[in-house]
Design a protein around this motif. Structure first.
Motif, PDB file in Angstrom:
ATOM      1  N   ILE A 869       0.840  -1.207   0.000  1.00 62.17           N
ATOM      2  CA  ILE A 869       0.000   0.000   0.000  1.00 62.17           C
ATOM      3  C   ILE A 869       0.868   1.248   0.000  1.00 62.17           C
ATOM      4  O   ILE A 869       0.591   2.215  -0.724  1.00 62.17           O
ATOM      5  CB  ILE A 869      -0.947  -0.013   1.216  1.00 62.17           C
ATOM      6  N   VAL A 870       1.931   1.246   0.816  1.00 58.35           N
ATOM      7  CA  VAL A 870       2.831   2.400   0.860  1.00 58.35           C
ATOM      8  C   VAL A 870       3.474   2.631  -0.511  1.00 58.35           C
ATOM      9  O   VAL A 870       3.600   3.769  -0.965  1.00 58.35           O
ATOM     10  CB  VAL A 870       3.908   2.208   1.951  1.00 58.35           C
ATOM     11  N   SER A 871       3.843   1.548  -1.207  1.00 59.53           N
ATOM     12  CA  SER A 871       4.405   1.693  -2.556  1.00 59.53           C
ATOM     13  C   SER A 871       3.405   2.365  -3.488  1.00 59.53           C
ATOM     14  O   SER A 871       3.747   3.253  -4.269  1.00 59.53           O
ATOM     15  CB  SER A 871       4.796   0.318  -3.118  1.00 59.53           C
ATOM     16  N   ALA A 872       2.139   1.927  -3.406  1.00 57.66           N
ATOM     17  CA  ALA A 872       1.107   2.511  -4.258  1.00 57.66           C
ATOM     18  C   ALA A 872       0.894   3.983  -3.918  1.00 57.66           C
ATOM     19  O   ALA A 872       0.735   4.824  -4.816  1.00 57.66           O
ATOM     20  CB  ALA A 872      -0.200   1.742  -4.112  1.00 57.66           C
ATOM     21  N   LEU A 873       0.912   4.313  -2.620  1.00 56.54           N
ATOM     22  CA  LEU A 873       0.733   5.711  -2.215  1.00 56.54           C
ATOM     23  C   LEU A 873       1.907   6.562  -2.664  1.00 56.54           C
ATOM     24  O   LEU A 873       1.728   7.724  -3.076  1.00 56.54           O
ATOM     25  CB  LEU A 873       0.549   5.796  -0.703  1.00 56.54           C
ATOM     26  N   GLU A 874       3.103   6.022  -2.599  1.00 55.09           N
ATOM     27  CA  GLU A 874       4.283   6.774  -3.055  1.00 55.09           C
ATOM     28  C   GLU A 874       4.207   7.046  -4.568  1.00 55.09           C
ATOM     29  O   GLU A 874       4.598   8.126  -5.036  1.00 55.09           O
ATOM     30  CB  GLU A 874       5.562   6.004  -2.717  1.00 55.09           C
ATOM     31  N   ILE A 875       3.704   6.074  -5.305  1.00 50.63           N
ATOM     32  CA  ILE A 875       3.506   6.289  -6.747  1.00 50.63           C
ATOM     33  C   ILE A 875       2.477   7.393  -6.951  1.00 50.63           C
ATOM     34  O   ILE A 875       2.645   8.268  -7.804  1.00 50.63           O
ATOM     35  CB  ILE A 875       3.062   4.993  -7.438  1.00 50.63           C
ATOM     36  N   GLY A 876       1.399   7.359  -6.156  1.00 48.87           N
ATOM     37  CA  GLY A 876       0.384   8.394  -6.241  1.00 48.87           C
ATOM     38  C   GLY A 876       0.939   9.773  -5.942  1.00 48.87           C
ATOM     39  O   GLY A 876       0.584  10.758  -6.611  1.00 48.87           O
ATOM     40  N   ILE A 890       3.634   7.975 -16.846  1.00 49.09           N
ATOM     41  CA  ILE A 890       2.615   6.945 -16.613  1.00 49.09           C
ATOM     42  C   ILE A 890       3.175   5.552 -16.854  1.00 49.09           C
ATOM     43  O   ILE A 890       2.815   4.592 -16.161  1.00 49.09           O
ATOM     44  CB  ILE A 890       1.363   7.208 -17.483  1.00 49.09           C
ATOM     45  N   ARG A 891       4.066   5.395 -17.816  1.00 41.73           N
ATOM     46  CA  ARG A 891       4.618   4.066 -18.082  1.00 41.73           C
ATOM     47  C   ARG A 891       5.499   3.599 -16.921  1.00 41.73           C
ATOM     48  O   ARG A 891       5.551   2.409 -16.623  1.00 41.73           O
ATOM     49  CB  ARG A 891       5.389   4.059 -19.386  1.00 41.73           C
ATOM     50  N   ASP A 892       6.170   4.557 -16.251  1.00 39.67           N
ATOM     51  CA  ASP A 892       6.976   4.190 -15.085  1.00 39.67           C
ATOM     52  C   ASP A 892       6.080   3.826 -13.902  1.00 39.67           C
ATOM     53  O   ASP A 892       6.374   2.893 -13.144  1.00 39.67           O
ATOM     54  CB  ASP A 892       7.909   5.339 -14.701  1.00 39.67           C
ATOM     55  N   ALA A 893       4.975   4.557 -13.766  1.00 45.67           N
ATOM     56  CA  ALA A 893       4.019   4.216 -12.706  1.00 45.67           C
ATOM     57  C   ALA A 893       3.452   2.818 -12.928  1.00 45.67           C
ATOM     58  O   ALA A 893       3.287   2.037 -11.980  1.00 45.67           O
ATOM     59  CB  ALA A 893       2.894   5.246 -12.676  1.00 45.67           C
ATOM     60  N   LEU A 894       3.158   2.496 -14.173  1.00 40.57           N
ATOM     61  CA  LEU A 894       2.629   1.172 -14.499  1.00 40.57           C
ATOM     62  C   LEU A 894       3.628   0.092 -14.133  1.00 40.57           C
ATOM     63  O   LEU A 894       3.259  -0.940 -13.539  1.00 40.57           O
ATOM     64  CB  LEU A 894       2.283   1.119 -15.994  1.00 40.57           C
ATOM     65  N   LYS A 895       4.884   0.284 -14.484  1.00 42.03           N
ATOM     66  CA  LYS A 895       5.913  -0.711 -14.167  1.00 42.03           C
ATOM     67  C   LYS A 895       6.029  -0.926 -12.661  1.00 42.03           C
ATOM     68  O   LYS A 895       6.113  -2.064 -12.194  1.00 42.03           O
ATOM     69  CB  LYS A 895       7.257  -0.271 -14.737  1.00 42.03           C
ATOM     70  N   LEU A 897       3.767  -0.384 -10.326  1.00 40.83           N
ATOM     71  CA  LEU A 897       2.574  -1.063  -9.808  1.00 40.83           C
ATOM     72  C   LEU A 897       2.615  -2.553 -10.108  1.00 40.83           C
ATOM     73  O   LEU A 897       2.209  -3.378  -9.277  1.00 40.83           O
ATOM     74  CB  LEU A 897       1.314  -0.437 -10.419  1.00 40.83           C
ATOM     75  N   LEU A 898       3.094  -2.916 -11.287  1.00 38.87           N
ATOM     76  CA  LEU A 898       3.237  -4.347 -11.627  1.00 38.87           C
ATOM     77  C   LEU A 898       4.210  -5.032 -10.685  1.00 38.87           C
ATOM     78  O   LEU A 898       3.976  -6.162 -10.238  1.00 38.87           O
ATOM     79  CB  LEU A 898       3.697  -4.489 -13.075  1.00 38.87           C
TER      80      LEU A 898
END
Length: 908
Positions: A869-876, A890-895, A897-898
């Protein structure tokens, strides 16, 4: 709003009542006391019950408008007593029974609407004696009988004659030609027979619509086709529909003399013979030309290349021969081309690559030579490229990987050789792939495993070898797999689709073993001997030489055999195969008259309704987005969605089924988009309302949320980086993220979308206020508030806020968030040392499945979840920074999240 107050009937001096579109319920109240009333409009409500007979006593009435309600029962005979009545509209109700004879007494009537009901029986002859009638609209009922032969003489002022969608029989009245003011004649979908009168156009200078399709009309020779000659006098003619009749003989060359304004010409599904006239190229205004399922022969006229506005062309299922005209490359608006089911020969012209094609069907012909590489550079191809059952040779070009948006590829039953190009894995929107019945060799490339949306794969009847790759069993969407009659060997996988014996076919591969027991294959040997392997290598070496010598003989034998055979089935017309046609009336019926019970959402520019309709005997549940064209910017929003949807196709973008751009029964413009209805609603409902299913509230778990985030990121990445021009969504938020049966996210609502090359200073955009619209408060990038242009960085900001909302459960407009900061700052400060306080607590609970799997190791599971969750929030946080240049791509955010999802799943 509730029912109409019954006290309204006490206002005896009242002359005008208009209560339209107010959601009124109940029945029509007692208004007998309104002796002076002249105008009574209760349209667009939810009124029920019968039409009261006392209306006949209100002798001052000149207008009755009850359309679009739920009224039932018969039309009262007493309405025939209203001698001053000029307009009667009872459309779009549930009225039954016959049309009363007494209505023939309404000698002042100019407008008569009873369309879209369930009326039956014949029309009283007296109705055709109302000489003042200008609009006669009785379409879409169950009415029958025949029309009086002198109809036009009795109704000299007729402008609209709309009787389509009934059960009328007999001849078309020749006297209809006497109506000099007629603009629209729509008689489709009846049982009319006989010849088409050859007098239309002699006096009808304003005729724009001439619809006679789906009847039993006949023409066998030049004299009986002469009605086209007089139609050439109609300079305003826009539509001619003669499809699905019994027309025979040759299409006369004078068809090219019809109005240059002609937009739609349909003669499909008849028995027309001879050549297609070269003069067809004179109809430079044509947008749709349908000539399929006839007996046309000879060459396709090269003059069709003159039709620069042509959007859809179908000449499939005829006896055409010769080559495909190179001039088709001049059709700069052509998006759908169907030439399948003919005897066309020669190569596929590379000039087709200049057309903005979405659908191309050249199947079941005798086309030869290699597939032009240029064809795979048509970036607009999004629905299908169908080339099966031809004589095409050579390898599949590696350029096939450029078709990133195409949903269907069919190269089956040709003479294609070589290997499956690994680049095919770039076709990320592919759902159906067939290369069966060719001479492919080699192994199945691993890149096929990247096609996450693939539903059907057919590689049968080739010379493919090696093992069946395990990744095929991991493709969750795959529903049909045919690998039969190849040279595959080794163990058959036991995962995914390989667990369903009815969904796969592996016949004719004698080297296979293992798999599930239902396949009845021999067990695999755990220690194959080296001697056996060496013998096998020797046999292959010997046989290879023999196969090389015999393959040429076999190849020529197959070519000769195929050149003598023709398919026996006829495919549907391209005009109807990919996109169903939906009329305004059909949408009204599908949504129960756009009833409030079917209303599922209201947006800035319109409303969305749930509906049910039938297409090709298949029941569809649809979502209908109806644009409120009275709202400033709505028309521009509709245009934006249509323009965007022409170019996009991705498994995580909401797929449009069709569009309806028409007029309603009042003649007002009507615009709607029709989508497949997604039963799991939108992301906002799941984050904040928690839908109730099976008696309990449902909450998205962590894996579901991060998968949805990946889906949305994939869609945005596709819009930004995988189109001829980057597309900016401009309104990314949870209500615009919809969830299908499998909880796969699909991004929708492109009403504010823009192409990056657009000039935002356009005067039209500024005048509608549409240019200033850059999303929704809380999700719109801060630079939009300063008047900056739309950008891909703006979408990234919205995605960042969406991520923060998904994993905190907080809206960007919540009061505890907006007290002195925004959601970005709220989460950024908490991540320093209080991350646990902002995380949605639903995501930290351990389920019963987790308890059984971890056997007491709940603390480890909790820690891994928090880390994810913290990883997802940091991406946000990285995506939603104030300055556009500081935001993550956006492509880096996608990578990232994967990676986060992979760690979560592996760690669980």
């Amino acid at each position: 709003m509730g029912p109409i107050p019954s006290t309204l009937g006490n206002l005896s001096a009242l002359t005008y009542i208009s209560i339209r579109s107010n959601k009124l319920t109940g029945s029509i109240p007692p208004l007998q006391g309104l002796s002076s009333i002249s105008f009574l409009q209760l349209a667009d409500n939810n009124l029920t019950g019968r039409i009261p007979s006392w209306l006949g006593n209100l002798s001052s009435l000149t207008v009755i408008d009850f359309r679009k309600n739920g009224l039932v029962g018969n039309i009262p005979e007493s309405l025939g007593d209203l001698k001053l009545l000029k307009a009667l509209s009872l459309s779009f109700n549930k009225l039954v029974g016959s049309v009363p004879n007494s209505l023939g007494n309404l000698h002042a009537l100019t407008e008569f609407y009873i369309d879209n009901n369930e009326l039956e029986g014949s029309i009283a002859p007296s109705l055709f004696n109302i000489s003042s009638l200008e609009i006669f609209n009785i379409q879409f009922n169950h009415l029958n009988g025949s029309f009086p032969l002198d109809l036009g003489s009795r109704l000299p002022n007729l402008e609209l004659f709309l009787v389509n969608g009934n059960r009328f029989h007999g001849d078309i009245p020749p006297a209809l030609c006497n109506t000099s003011s007629i603009q629209m004649i729509q008689m489709q979908t009846n049982f009319l027979s006989g010849k088409i009168p050859h007098c239309f156009g002699l006096r009808q200078k304003n005729l724009s619509v001439f619809g006679l399709g789906q009847n039993q009309l006949e023409a066998t020779n030049g004299a009986e086709w002469s009605f086209l000659s007089t139609l050439t006098n109609c300079s305003h003619l826009k539509l001619i529909d003669l499809g699905e009749n019994k027309l025979q003989g040759e299409l006369p060359d004078l068809i090219g003399n019809l109005s240059s304004n002609l937009f739609f010409l349909n003669v499909q599904i008849n028995n027309i013979t001879g050549k297609i006239p070269e003069s067809i190229g004179n109809l430079i205004g044509l947008n749709v030309l349908g000539m399929d399922i006839n007996l046309f022969e000879g060459n396709i006229p090269s003059s069709i290349g003159n039709l620069k506005k042509l959007n859809a062309l179908s000449i499939s299922n005829n006896n055409l021969s010769g080559s495909i005209p190179v001039t088709f490359g001049n059709l700069s608006a052509l998006s759908r081309l169907g030439l399948d089911g003919n005897s066309l020969s020669g190569g596929i012209p590379s000039s087709l690559s200049r057309c903005p094609l979405q659908d191309l069907n050249l199947s079941h012909n005798r086309l030869t030579g290699p597939i032009p590489k240029e064809l795979f550079l048509v970036s607009t191809l999004s629905n299908s490229l169908i080339l099966d059952h031809n004589l095409l040779t050579g390898p599949l070009p590696s350029e096939v990987g450029n078709l990133r948006n195409v949903a269907g590829l069919d190269f089956s039953s040709n003479n294609i050789s070589g290997e499956i190009p690994p680049s095919i894995g770039n076709c990320q929107s592919l759902q159906h792939l067939s290369i069966s019945g060719n001479f492919l060799q080699g192994v199945i490339p691993s890149s096929l495993g990247q096609l996450n949306g693939l539903l059907e794969l057919d590689l049968s009847h080739n010379n493919l070898s090696g093992r069946i790759p395990n990744f095929l069993g991991n493709m969750r969407g795959l529903t049909n797999l045919n690998l039969s009659f190849n040279n595959f060997e080794g163990e058959v996988p036991k995962d995914g689709i390989f667990l369903n014996v009815t969904a796969i076919s592996i016949l004719g591969n004698n080297g296979l073993c293992g798999g599930i027991s239902q396949l009845n294959l021999p067990l695999c040997s755990s220690h194959p001997s080296n001697t056996h392997s060496q013998k096998k290598t020797m046999v292959i070496s010997i046989v290879a030489g023999v196969l090389f010598l015999t393959s040429v003989v076999v190849l020529f034998a197959i070519i000769h055999w195929r050149s003598k055979t023709r398919r026996e089935e006829k495919h549907e017309s391209l005009l109807t195969e990919q996109h169903m046609r939906v009329s305004y009336a059909e949408l009204v019926n599908a949504t129960n008259d756009f009833s409030s019970e079917n209303l599922v959402g209201v947006g800035s520019f319109g409303s969305v309704y749930k509906g049910r309709m039938t297409n090709h005997d298949q029941q569809l549940v649809i979502a209908v987005k109806v644009f409120n064209l009275q709202t400033r910017g709505a028309l521009k929003s509709f245009d934006a969605e249509c323009e965007t949807l022409r170019y996009v196709r991705h498994r995580n973008l909401l797929k449009v089924l069709t569009v309806c751009s028409s007029t309603d029964f009042r003649g007002d413009d009507f615009k709607a988009l029709i989508y497949e209805f997604l039963p799991n609603g939108n992301l906002h409902e799941w984050l904040h309302l928690h839908p109730e299913m099976e008696g309990e509230k449902k909450v998205l778990d962590l894996v579901q949320r991060i998968s949805i985030a990946i889906d949305v990121a994939s869609a945005i990445d596709y819009l930004h980086h995988h189109n001829p021009f980057p597309i900016i969504h401009c309104d990314l938020k949870p209500t615009n993220v919809l969830l299908d049966n499998n909880m796969v996210a699909q991004v929708g609502d492109f009403g504010l979308a823009r192409f990056l090359h657009e000039d935002s200073s356009d005067i039209l955009e500024q005048s509608t206020g549409w240019a200033a619209m850059r999303g929704t408060i809380g999700y719109a990038a801060p630079e939009y508030g300063q008047g900056n242009n739309a950008s891909i960085q703006g979408d990234v900001y919205s995605f960042g806020i969406l991520l923060l909302e998904m994993f905190t459960g907080k809206r960007p407009t919540d009061s505890e968030v907006t007290e002195g900061c925004n959601l970005h700052k709220y989460v950024e400060m908490a991540l320093q040392d209080q991350a646990i306080n902002v995380i949605d607590q639903h995501l930290l609970s351990v389920t019963e499945d987790d308890e059984g799997r971890t056997r007491g190791n709940q603390q480890t599971i909790r820690e891994k979840r928090i880390a994810c969750i913290v990883s997802a929030l940091e991406i946000g946080i990285s995506c939603s920074k104030d300055l556009p240049a500081d935001r993550m791509q956006i492509r880096d955010a996608l990578k990232e999240l994967l990676v986060a999802r992979e760690k979560l799943i592996r760690g669980s």
